[in-house]
Structure formats: C-alpha cells, structure tokens
Design a protein around this motif. Structure first.
Motif, PDB file in Angstrom:
ATOM      1  N   SER A   1     -25.207 -42.487  30.974  1.00 53.83           N
ATOM      2  CA  SER A   1     -24.500 -43.599  30.334  1.00 53.83           C
ATOM      3  C   SER A   1     -25.478 -44.660  29.843  1.00 53.83           C
ATOM      4  O   SER A   1     -25.317 -45.198  28.743  1.00 53.83           O
ATOM      5  CB  SER A   1     -23.503 -44.240  31.307  1.00 53.83           C
ATOM      6  N   ILE A   2     -26.492 -44.968  30.655  1.00 52.97           N
ATOM      7  CA  ILE A   2     -27.523 -45.940  30.264  1.00 52.97           C
ATOM      8  C   ILE A   2     -28.233 -45.440  29.001  1.00 52.97           C
ATOM      9  O   ILE A   2     -28.428 -46.185  28.045  1.00 52.97           O
ATOM     10  CB  ILE A   2     -28.534 -46.163  31.418  1.00 52.97           C
ATOM     11  N   PHE A   3     -28.613 -44.168  29.008  1.00 53.32           N
ATOM     12  CA  PHE A   3     -29.320 -43.568  27.873  1.00 53.32           C
ATOM     13  C   PHE A   3     -28.458 -43.588  26.611  1.00 53.32           C
ATOM     14  O   PHE A   3     -28.879 -44.058  25.554  1.00 53.32           O
ATOM     15  CB  PHE A   3     -29.724 -42.136  28.238  1.00 53.32           C
ATOM     16  N   LEU A   4     -27.217 -43.142  26.721  1.00 55.09           N
ATOM     17  CA  LEU A   4     -26.343 -43.009  25.550  1.00 55.09           C
ATOM     18  C   LEU A   4     -25.825 -44.348  25.027  1.00 55.09           C
ATOM     19  O   LEU A   4     -25.424 -44.435  23.866  1.00 55.09           O
ATOM     20  CB  LEU A   4     -25.177 -42.077  25.876  1.00 55.09           C
ATOM     21  N   ALA A   5     -25.844 -45.388  25.854  1.00 55.94           N
ATOM     22  CA  ALA A   5     -25.338 -46.705  25.438  1.00 55.94           C
ATOM     23  C   ALA A   5     -26.128 -47.267  24.261  1.00 55.94           C
ATOM     24  O   ALA A   5     -25.608 -48.072  23.484  1.00 55.94           O
ATOM     25  CB  ALA A   5     -25.379 -47.679  26.613  1.00 55.94           C
ATOM     26  N   GLU A   6     -27.374 -46.854  24.100  1.00 51.16           N
ATOM     27  CA  GLU A   6     -28.226 -47.371  23.024  1.00 51.16           C
ATOM     28  C   GLU A   6     -28.027 -46.635  21.689  1.00 51.16           C
ATOM     29  O   GLU A   6     -28.575 -47.042  20.670  1.00 51.16           O
ATOM     30  CB  GLU A   6     -29.700 -47.299  23.428  1.00 51.16           C
ATOM     31  N   PHE A   7     -27.284 -45.544  21.704  1.00 46.54           N
ATOM     32  CA  PHE A   7     -27.058 -44.760  20.487  1.00 46.54           C
ATOM     33  C   PHE A   7     -25.952 -45.386  19.645  1.00 46.54           C
ATOM     34  O   PHE A   7     -24.977 -45.912  20.188  1.00 46.54           O
ATOM     35  CB  PHE A   7     -26.675 -43.313  20.841  1.00 46.54           C
ATOM     36  N   LYS A   8     -26.113 -45.327  18.341  1.00 50.79           N
ATOM     37  CA  LYS A   8     -25.107 -45.818  17.398  1.00 50.79           C
ATOM     38  C   LYS A   8     -24.496 -44.619  16.676  1.00 50.79           C
ATOM     39  O   LYS A   8     -25.204 -43.746  16.203  1.00 50.79           O
ATOM     40  CB  LYS A   8     -25.739 -46.745  16.354  1.00 50.79           C
ATOM     41  N   LYS A   9     -23.170 -44.629  16.571  1.00 47.93           N
ATOM     42  CA  LYS A   9     -22.444 -43.521  15.947  1.00 47.93           C
ATOM     43  C   LYS A   9     -22.556 -43.599  14.424  1.00 47.93           C
ATOM     44  O   LYS A   9     -22.460 -44.679  13.844  1.00 47.93           O
ATOM     45  CB  LYS A   9     -20.974 -43.610  16.368  1.00 47.93           C
ATOM     46  N   LYS A  10     -22.771 -42.439  13.789  1.00 50.35           N
ATOM     47  CA  LYS A  10     -22.867 -42.392  12.330  1.00 50.35           C
ATOM     48  C   LYS A  10     -22.238 -41.113  11.808  1.00 50.35           C
ATOM     49  O   LYS A  10     -22.492 -40.035  12.319  1.00 50.35           O
ATOM     50  CB  LYS A  10     -24.341 -42.447  11.907  1.00 50.35           C
ATOM     51  N   GLU A  11     -21.430 -41.250  10.762  1.00 56.77           N
ATOM     52  CA  GLU A  11     -20.874 -40.088  10.072  1.00 56.77           C
ATOM     53  C   GLU A  11     -21.857 -39.672   8.979  1.00 56.77           C
ATOM     54  O   GLU A  11     -22.353 -40.516   8.247  1.00 56.77           O
ATOM     55  CB  GLU A  11     -19.526 -40.418   9.440  1.00 56.77           C
ATOM     56  N   VAL A  12     -22.133 -38.376   8.915  1.00 48.86           N
ATOM     57  CA  VAL A  12     -22.992 -37.844   7.860  1.00 48.86           C
ATOM     58  C   VAL A  12     -22.174 -36.775   7.133  1.00 48.86           C
ATOM     59  O   VAL A  12     -21.762 -35.788   7.737  1.00 48.86           O
ATOM     60  CB  VAL A  12     -24.302 -37.243   8.435  1.00 48.86           C
ATOM     61  N   LYS A  13     -21.921 -37.011   5.871  1.00 54.20           N
ATOM     62  CA  LYS A  13     -21.094 -36.082   5.087  1.00 54.20           C
ATOM     63  C   LYS A  13     -21.869 -34.820   4.718  1.00 54.20           C
ATOM     64  O   LYS A  13     -23.099 -34.825   4.659  1.00 54.20           O
ATOM     65  CB  LYS A  13     -20.613 -36.770   3.796  1.00 54.20           C
ATOM     66  N   LYS A  14     -21.143 -33.753   4.441  1.00 55.63           N
ATOM     67  CA  LYS A  14     -21.749 -32.497   4.024  1.00 55.63           C
ATOM     68  C   LYS A  14     -22.711 -32.742   2.861  1.00 55.63           C
ATOM     69  O   LYS A  14     -22.379 -33.459   1.914  1.00 55.63           O
ATOM     70  CB  LYS A  14     -20.655 -31.506   3.613  1.00 55.63           C
ATOM     71  N   ASN A  15     -23.906 -32.161   2.960  1.00 60.93           N
ATOM     72  CA  ASN A  15     -24.997 -32.273   1.977  1.00 60.93           C
ATOM     73  C   ASN A  15     -25.702 -33.635   1.957  1.00 60.93           C
ATOM     74  O   ASN A  15     -26.651 -33.817   1.205  1.00 60.93           O
ATOM     75  CB  ASN A  15     -24.540 -31.905   0.565  1.00 60.93           C
ATOM     76  N   GLU A  16     -25.259 -34.573   2.785  1.00 60.75           N
ATOM     77  CA  GLU A  16     -25.927 -35.874   2.862  1.00 60.75           C
ATOM     78  C   GLU A  16     -27.249 -35.710   3.624  1.00 60.75           C
ATOM     79  O   GLU A  16     -27.339 -34.972   4.611  1.00 60.75           O
ATOM     80  CB  GLU A  16     -25.031 -36.889   3.582  1.00 60.75           C
ATOM     81  N   ILE A  17     -28.271 -36.407   3.138  1.00 62.78           N
ATOM     82  CA  ILE A  17     -29.590 -36.318   3.769  1.00 62.78           C
ATOM     83  C   ILE A  17     -29.664 -37.273   4.955  1.00 62.78           C
ATOM     84  O   ILE A  17     -29.317 -38.451   4.838  1.00 62.78           O
ATOM     85  CB  ILE A  17     -30.700 -36.616   2.743  1.00 62.78           C
TER      86      ILE A  17
ATOM     87  N   LEU B   1     -28.309 -37.267  17.958  1.00 57.37           N
ATOM     88  CA  LEU B   1     -27.648 -36.379  18.908  1.00 57.37           C
ATOM     89  C   LEU B   1     -26.331 -35.978  18.253  1.00 57.37           C
ATOM     90  O   LEU B   1     -25.493 -36.835  17.946  1.00 57.37           O
ATOM     91  CB  LEU B   1     -27.423 -37.113  20.230  1.00 57.37           C
ATOM     92  N   ILE B   2     -26.188 -34.687  17.982  1.00 60.01           N
ATOM     93  CA  ILE B   2     -25.035 -34.204  17.197  1.00 60.01           C
ATOM     94  C   ILE B   2     -23.816 -34.022  18.097  1.00 60.01           C
ATOM     95  O   ILE B   2     -23.831 -33.211  19.014  1.00 60.01           O
ATOM     96  CB  ILE B   2     -25.373 -32.874  16.496  1.00 60.01           C
ATOM     97  N   GLU B   3     -22.787 -34.792  17.822  1.00 61.58           N
ATOM     98  CA  GLU B   3     -21.522 -34.639  18.557  1.00 61.58           C
ATOM     99  C   GLU B   3     -20.682 -33.545  17.903  1.00 61.58           C
ATOM    100  O   GLU B   3     -20.069 -32.732  18.574  1.00 61.58           O
ATOM    101  CB  GLU B   3     -20.757 -35.955  18.575  1.00 61.58           C
ATOM    102  N   GLN B   4     -20.682 -33.564  16.576  1.00 61.25           N
ATOM    103  CA  GLN B   4     -19.879 -32.591  15.829  1.00 61.25           C
ATOM    104  C   GLN B   4     -20.591 -32.304  14.521  1.00 61.25           C
ATOM    105  O   GLN B   4     -21.148 -33.200  13.898  1.00 61.25           O
ATOM    106  CB  GLN B   4     -18.502 -33.208  15.562  1.00 61.25           C
TER     107      GLN B   4
ATOM    108  N   LEU C   1     -25.028 -29.680   6.872  1.00 61.59           N
ATOM    109  CA  LEU C   1     -24.395 -28.501   6.265  1.00 61.59           C
ATOM    110  C   LEU C   1     -22.870 -28.603   6.353  1.00 61.59           C
ATOM    111  O   LEU C   1     -22.161 -27.895   5.650  1.00 61.59           O
ATOM    112  CB  LEU C   1     -24.846 -27.220   6.975  1.00 61.59           C
ATOM    113  N   GLU C   2     -22.407 -29.457   7.243  1.00 58.89           N
ATOM    114  CA  GLU C   2     -20.982 -29.723   7.415  1.00 58.89           C
ATOM    115  C   GLU C   2     -20.831 -31.230   7.606  1.00 58.89           C
ATOM    116  O   GLU C   2     -21.808 -31.912   7.946  1.00 58.89           O
ATOM    117  CB  GLU C   2     -20.446 -29.045   8.687  1.00 58.89           C
ATOM    118  N   ASP C   3     -19.628 -31.754   7.415  1.00 53.74           N
ATOM    119  CA  ASP C   3     -19.386 -33.142   7.801  1.00 53.74           C
ATOM    120  C   ASP C   3     -19.744 -33.243   9.278  1.00 53.74           C
ATOM    121  O   ASP C   3     -19.304 -32.414  10.092  1.00 53.74           O
ATOM    122  CB  ASP C   3     -17.918 -33.528   7.587  1.00 53.74           C
ATOM    123  N   SER C   4     -20.550 -34.229   9.634  1.00 54.47           N
ATOM    124  CA  SER C   4     -21.083 -34.308  10.986  1.00 54.47           C
ATOM    125  C   SER C   4     -20.924 -35.702  11.574  1.00 54.47           C
ATOM    126  O   SER C   4     -20.923 -36.700  10.852  1.00 54.47           O
ATOM    127  CB  SER C   4     -22.576 -33.928  10.992  1.00 54.47           C
TER     128      SER C   4
END
Length: 194
Positions: free
Chosen positions: A20-36, A49-52, A96-99
């Motif tokens: 929980s301490i480690f993951l608390a510093e991560f920020k969530k971001k959506e990356v669309k298919k083919n987005e760099i 860290l890929i959730e999906q 390669l996919e919405d992530s």
C-alpha cells in the motif's frame, strides 16, 4: 488496484501494508490504443504498472519495427536502460489495447526508497528478475528452434495468439510471419492426430 497489490506482495514478498505504501505514490493514467507511452528519443523518467491492457516495446530500424517486449496486466513497463542511464530511449513503448496504467516518477521512487528500506530490496529483486528474463531470452534466441520459442511463448501466455497480431509475434521471436503460420499449422495437425 487490489489485484495489483496482491501481485506486488507475491513478486516481492512484502506485506499488504508495504504494498500500500509503495502503490500510494502511483498515479493512474489511461493510455488509448496506439498511444505512445515512452517515445523514441525521450529520456524515460517513469515506471508503469499495467492494471489493464497490453503494451509493446518496439525498436525502429530502417522503417521496420522490431518487437523487443510485450507488457501485460499486473506487470511493470518502462525503458529500464533509459531510466537507469538517463539517456534517450532507443525504443518506443505504446499501447496495443486501451490500457489503464499506474505510473510513478523516478523522483517519487527515489524519495520513497530513501524513506522505506523495503523499497531498496524490491529494487534488487526487480533487477535480478530483469537480468534473468534477459538471460533466458538471449539463451532462447541462440539455442532454441523457432517452434520451441513459439511453444514456450504460448505456454506462458495462452491469450497471446488472440491479442497480438501474428506479424508482431514473429518479430518478437525473430522469424518471418510465414514461419509462425507453418508452426501453427503443424501444431494444429499434431493436435488433430492425438
């Protein structure tokens, strides 16, 4: 995020509280298919860290894409060489996919490491895993046939053939797409006979 936490606990043998301490510093971001995610020529300052979703690491040589690695759910994604050396990335990382990715910056990771000794242990374990994976990949390319490499890849990730185009699998295995077609045909004929 709970699945990610479980995975982190398992990979690094840490407690739920430490995860929980480690993951608390991560920020969530959506990356669309083919987005760099990391551009070629850009210095990599983040670890994802890929959730999906599904990511690909690609070198470009004379207009041809050479697949270096794929990134899947519950796995980390970064250009670790660029991240460590602070030199421009020679490869591109894209979706390669919405992530859905959780991202931590180099600076946040360093601050976290200075505050929590278990982060240093996690870093050591990650370095060891990356070394072993690179060693296995090199050994596989040098010593195994195309069919052995393909079978091993599919055994590790059953969903690959459905999620990744054949030409990308071929590039990753350093063979022509026709070779993958022949291997698949041979494998399906063998399955029909048994």
């Amino acid at each position: 995020m709970e699945k990610l936490k479980e995975q982190i606990c398992k990979i690094f043998d840490i407690s739920q509280e430490e995860a929980s301490i480690f993951l608390a510093e991560f920020k969530k971001k959506e990356v669309k298919k083919n987005e760099i995610f990391i551009a070629e020529g850009e210095i990599c300052h983040v670890v994802g860290l890929i959730e999906q979703g599904l990511m690909v690491c690609v070198y470009n040589k004379d207009g041809e894409e050479i697949i270096d690695e794929f990134g899947f759910e519950n796995g980390f994604i970064t250009n670790y060489y660029s991240f460590l050396t602070q030199t421009p990335s020679l490869k591109e990382i894209r979706a390669l996919e919405d992530s859905m990715i959780h991202i931590i910056s180099r600076q946040s990771l360093e601050v976290l490491g200075s505050q929590h000794p278990f982060i240093e242990r996690m870093s050591r374990i990650m370095n060891e895993k990356l070394f072993l994976r690179a060693h296995e990949r090199i050994k596989s390319l040098l010593l195994e046939s195309a069919q052995e490499r393909y079978e091993k890849l599919i055994a590790q990730r059953q969903d690959l053939a459905r999620r990744i185009p054949q030409y990308m699998i071929a590039s990753y295995l350093h063979v022509k797409p026709e070779t993958i077609s022949r291997i698949r045909k041979k494998m399906s004929n063998t399955t029909l006979l048994t």
